[in-house]
Scaffold this motif. Structure first.
Motif, mmCIF file in Angstrom:
data_model
loop_
_atom_site.group_PDB
_atom_site.id
_atom_site.type_symbol
_atom_site.label_atom_id
_atom_site.label_comp_id
_atom_site.label_asym_id
_atom_site.label_seq_id
_atom_site.Cartn_x
_atom_site.Cartn_y
_atom_site.Cartn_z
ATOM 1 N N TYR A 108 0.811 -1.223 0.000
ATOM 2 C CA TYR A 108 0.000 0.000 0.000
ATOM 3 C C TYR A 108 0.840 1.267 0.000
ATOM 4 O O TYR A 108 0.382 2.346 -0.290
ATOM 5 N N ILE B 161 0.855 -4.648 3.356
ATOM 6 C CA ILE B 161 -0.235 -4.751 4.319
ATOM 7 C C ILE B 161 -1.040 -6.008 4.011
ATOM 8 O O ILE B 161 -1.394 -6.255 2.854
ATOM 9 N N ALA C 266 -12.668 -2.139 4.167
ATOM 10 C CA ALA C 266 -11.313 -2.671 4.307
ATOM 11 C C ALA C 266 -10.748 -3.136 2.969
ATOM 12 O O ALA C 266 -9.659 -3.716 2.932
ATOM 13 N N PRO D 48 -6.971 -0.331 4.806
ATOM 14 C CA PRO D 48 -5.535 -0.592 4.660
ATOM 15 C C PRO D 48 -4.704 0.658 4.347
ATOM 16 O O PRO D 48 -3.555 0.746 4.789
ATOM 17 N N GLU E 268 -5.105 3.544 5.614
ATOM 18 C CA GLU E 268 -4.864 4.208 6.895
ATOM 19 C C GLU E 268 -3.819 3.440 7.710
ATOM 20 O O GLU E 268 -2.946 4.034 8.339
ATOM 21 N N ILE E 269 -3.937 2.104 7.673
ATOM 22 C CA ILE E 269 -2.963 1.275 8.392
ATOM 23 C C ILE E 269 -1.571 1.543 7.826
ATOM 24 O O ILE E 269 -0.589 1.704 8.563
ATOM 25 N N GLY F 283 -12.093 -2.005 11.340
ATOM 26 C CA GLY F 283 -10.933 -1.220 11.728
ATOM 27 C C GLY F 283 -10.604 -0.251 10.609
ATOM 28 O O GLY F 283 -11.413 -0.007 9.721
ATOM 29 N N ASN F 284 -9.416 0.264 10.645
ATOM 30 C CA ASN F 284 -9.020 1.205 9.608
ATOM 31 C C ASN F 284 -8.918 0.508 8.256
ATOM 32 O O ASN F 284 -8.535 -0.658 8.187
ATOM 33 N N LYS G 253 -0.535 4.251 6.357
ATOM 34 C CA LYS G 253 -0.094 5.586 6.781
ATOM 35 C C LYS G 253 0.469 5.544 8.200
ATOM 36 O O LYS G 253 1.511 6.128 8.482
ATOM 37 N N ASP G 254 -0.261 4.827 9.089
ATOM 38 C CA ASP G 254 0.204 4.710 10.474
ATOM 39 C C ASP G 254 1.570 4.028 10.529
ATOM 40 O O ASP G 254 2.454 4.429 11.282
ATOM 41 N N LEU G 255 1.707 2.975 9.718
ATOM 42 C CA LEU G 255 2.978 2.248 9.715
ATOM 43 C C LEU G 255 4.116 3.110 9.180
ATOM 44 O O LEU G 255 5.243 3.046 9.667
ATOM 45 N N TYR H 238 -12.713 -7.865 8.121
ATOM 46 C CA TYR H 238 -12.839 -7.628 9.571
ATOM 47 C C TYR H 238 -14.070 -8.316 10.164
ATOM 48 O O TYR H 238 -14.300 -8.247 11.356
#
Lengths: 619, 127
Positions: free
Chosen positions: B13, B19, B68, B114, B116-117, B111-112, B119-121, B24
């Motif tokens: 991603y 990712i 998701a 992918p 967003e996940i 959840g968020n 971006k967080d990572l 979910y």
């Protein structure tokens, strides 16, 4: 058709803009298995004798094998061409996901010939294959090229193989970047792509690979997983990747330092996997279906090189861009690694070329007038990073260095060829020779020039039992030819599957043969598998002879014969020329080649089923 | 092996950041509501959201609505596919050599996505 194959060769003629899908005749490929073997056959058949590597007559073959893209863990692909650096057969291996995706798209081999009028890229979406305009990508680095192609096709899951500015500028050791951080790097395949105006190949595949005996194959694949999982020698590989070898190598006088003047490096500790784990690694990375995950995503967060993000640094790169240039600054080496990947340069040849230029500078053969004011001393990491930029763009002295150490040293002379560290034009990699003489023979006889992956007999020098159960004396030439030949044949066969170096020990040859047979329905025995390796080795040798390689080219740089190592456990050691010639002679004898000329004999080629090759070679 | 028929996918991603994308099993699942032929239901035992393959027409409405991005179109059959928790004993959790996948029955809303996940990572790992 046999199982294990996608079933097609994709032929793309860039001059004629012609795309031809050709069924794969699996009976015909059986004696070469796939991968390296069949690609060598294609290169032999589809090119005329004595052509220039950067001419439209050259072809590039992206090759997979019968195990690529199956449940068998840790498989790869290879890219084959005639090298612009060595003028020999060149095969470069790469993991990632590209080869697997190509097979899922339905193609075992992609053969690219001719030359496009202007920059193009190839877009393979299962059955649909298009030659597309790439003028908008020309000049872009490899990371950006991949992102832009994914963006254009609005699909993050496609796989891209592309060149950077170095490939476009025909730097003779330009690479093909695959899946962002994986590279088919050695021998200048990127320059061949550049010469064809081919910027990239992008692929999306959604088919499956049929297997002859899927149940048995799955059982064998799970056993292979288990073998990798429980192999103790892989624990360190899983944790530190190839970086695990840095300190061992330096302690054993195997770590090329300051253009191979030395073989043990004071700064080795700071370039080790242990050091990278503490300082730069943020995440482990694996190729397609690989539980070894030797790769690491590295991020430099402090120092002048903040913002560097790259996968690495691999052992070979620490040796060539690090120790061989006298540099122990990990952040600087990581940055140089990223620059090379982005601009599309082989880190090994680049490091070797810069190291050679540094020695020229220290000896006064090159001066600040030549370097544009850069103080090109060993250890000057800023100078190294500047050189990389100049080489990729062929600016200033970069234009000379872009030719590789063999041509550059011939051009400037003044004795600089005496310390141009290459075999047949391919810069030597990160395993020094004087403390492991068998590696010298392996380099001198490797089909693509100075390469450590065609055989790595160092382990026998260091005491591992030979395949025939013997223990060899480290510095003696005795028995070294046999192990070199044995490993070359075995690896040539394994590279036809296409297996990865790091899995072959754990999975083992017997299990690979079972996997091959379960996939294809063939009935390969160990003897036949080894003979196939020998057949492939003789075919690549025949190609090299056809293209002008001679016995005199099977040699090593004078430094190895003449200068004793100045420090470390092998202090005072050199490889005496008579020892080397003894090993080489024995090697030719074992191969059944003419010991005076180093050429495969007609009888040998015929015995291996290469009658036509023998006929063409004798003409 | 047919990776593009897999119900769990690994996508890059962000350059260098892969990712794992998987359903979910949202408590309020928008895919169920989106399906024009009511082919998506919840399994009583595992609570997994299931696509009935015989009813699915392959219109892709569920894939478009999934927060998701975890519903995929099958490469050869004209149907949508998603994680069905393998009937309560997910194969991926058993197979993951890094033990990075754990199977637990703890219902929660989506959840968020992918992106967003990722971006967080990126913030966590790269900056």
């Amino acid at each position: 058709m046999s199982g294990g194959f996608a079933g097609k060769i994709l032929n793309v003629d860039l001059s004629e803009r012609k795309i031809v899908k050709q069924p794969l005749e699996t009976e015909k490929i059986k004696e070469f298995v796939g991968g390296k073997g069949y690609a060598a056959r294609l290169l032999w058949e589809r090119t005329p004798p004595n052509f220039d590597s950067l001419d439209a007559q050259n072809i590039i073959i992206l090759a997979t094998g019968p195990l690529t893209g199956t449940l068998c863990p840790s498989t790869r692909m290879c890219v084959v061409t005639k090298s612009p650096l060595t003028g020999t057969f060149d095969d470069s291996y790469v993991g990632g996901h590209f080869g697997h995706e190509m097979k899922f798209a339905g193609y075992d081999f992609l053969v690219i010939s001719g030359k496009a009028e202007q920059p193009v890229y190839l877009w393979i979406n299962d059955e649909n294959v298009e030659i597309k305009d790439a003028r908008w990508l020309w000049g872009k680095d490899t990371f950006e090229t991949e992102e832009r192609i994914k963006g254009k096709h609005k699909d993050r899951t496609i796989r891209v193989a592309c060149i950077g500015p170095a490939g476009e500028k025909l730097v003779r050791y330009a690479l093909v970047n695959i899946d962002l951080y994986r590279q088919a790097a050695r021998g200048g395949i990127g320059a061949v792509m550049g010469s064809k105006n081919l910027k990239a190949v992008a692929v999306r595949g959604s088919n499956t690979i049929e297997l002859k005996d899927p149940e048995y194959f799955e059982q064998l694949a799970l056993e292979a997983y288990e073998a990798i999982d429980t192999d103790e020698s892989l624990y360190t590989m899983k944790r530190w990747g190839t970086g695990r070898s840095v300190i061992f190598s330096s302690n054993q006088c195997l770590y090329p330092t300051k253009n191979y003047q030395e073989a043990t490096f004071e700064g080795a500790e700071s370039l080790s996997g242990e050091s990278m784990e503490r300082k730069i690694w943020v995440k482990r990375k694996a190729c397609f279906n690989c539980p070894i995950h030797c790769g690491h995503l590295a991020v430099v967060k402090t120092s002048d090189y903040t913002g560097t993000i790259v996968e690495g640094v691999e052992y070979e790169t620490t040796a060539m861009l690090g120790a061989d240039c006298g540099i122990d600054n990990l952040a600087a080496v990581t940055h140089a690694n990223m620059l090379c990947d982005k601009l599309g340069l082989d880190t090994l040849s680049t490091g070797a070329v810069v190291a050679w230029a540094m020695e020229c500078f220290e000896r006064g053969i090159l001066t600040e007038k030549d370097t544009g004011g850069i103080t090109l001393n060993f250890g000057n990491h800023k100078a190294m990073n500047k050189m990389i930029l100049q080489i990729a763009k062929r600016e200033g002295i970069g234009d000379l260095l872009a030719e590789g150490v063999k041509r550059a040293s011939q051009k400037i002379g003044k004795g600089s060829d005496g310390f141009a560290m290459h075999v047949k034009g391919l810069e030597l990699p990160g395993w020094a020779i004087r403390a492991a003489p068998s590696m010298g023979l392996a380099y001198a006889t490797a089909d693509r020039g100075g390469c450590h992956q065609r055989a790595w007999p160092i382990n026998y020098d260091l005491g591992s039992k030979t395949p025939d159960g013997k223990t060899l004396e480290r510095y003696s030439p005795q028995g070294k030819a046999f192990v070199t030949k044995h490993d070359q044949d075995l690896i040539a066969a394994l590279y036809s599957l296409v297996a990865c170096d790091f899995a072959t020990g754990a999975i083992g040859t017997a299990r690979y043969i079972n996997l091959l047979n379960a996939a294809t329905g063939w009935t390969y025995t160990k003897e036949q598998f080894m003979e196939t390796g020998e057949r492939i080795w003789n075919l690549t040798r025949a190609f090299n002879i056809r293209e002008g390689t001679r016995k005199e080219d099977d040699t090593l740089p004078p430094r190895i014969f003449e200068e004793p190592l100045p420090s470390g456990i092998a202090k005072g050691k050199k490889l005496p020329k008579e020892d080397f010639e003894k090993m080489r002679r024995e090697y030719y004898e074992l191969r059944g080649w003419n010991v005076e000329t180093g050429m495969p004999t007609c009888e040998k080629l015929k015995k291996l089923g290469l009658e036509n090759v023998a006929k063409q070679l004798s003409n | 092996m047919l990776p593009r028929a897999s119900r769990i996918r690994i996508f890059p991603y962000f350059p260098g950041i892969d990712i794992a994308v998987v359903c979910y099993q949202c408590e309020r699942a928008p895919c169920i509501e989106s399906c024009p032929v009511n082919a998506i239901t919840r399994d009583e035992k595992t609570k997994a959201v299931i696509i009935q393959e015989d009813l699915c027409t392959g219109c892709g409405a569920c894939a478009d609505t999934c927060p998701a991005s975890a519903i995929f179109m099958h490469p050869t059959k004209n149907i949508a596919i998603k994680c069905d928790l393998c009937g309560g004993d997910p194969e991926c959790a058993k197979h993951c050599p890094e033990k990075a996948i754990e199977y637990k029955m703890t219902p929660f809303d989506a959840g968020n996505p992918p992106e967003e996940i990722a971006k967080d990572l990126v913030t966590l790992l790269l900056e």
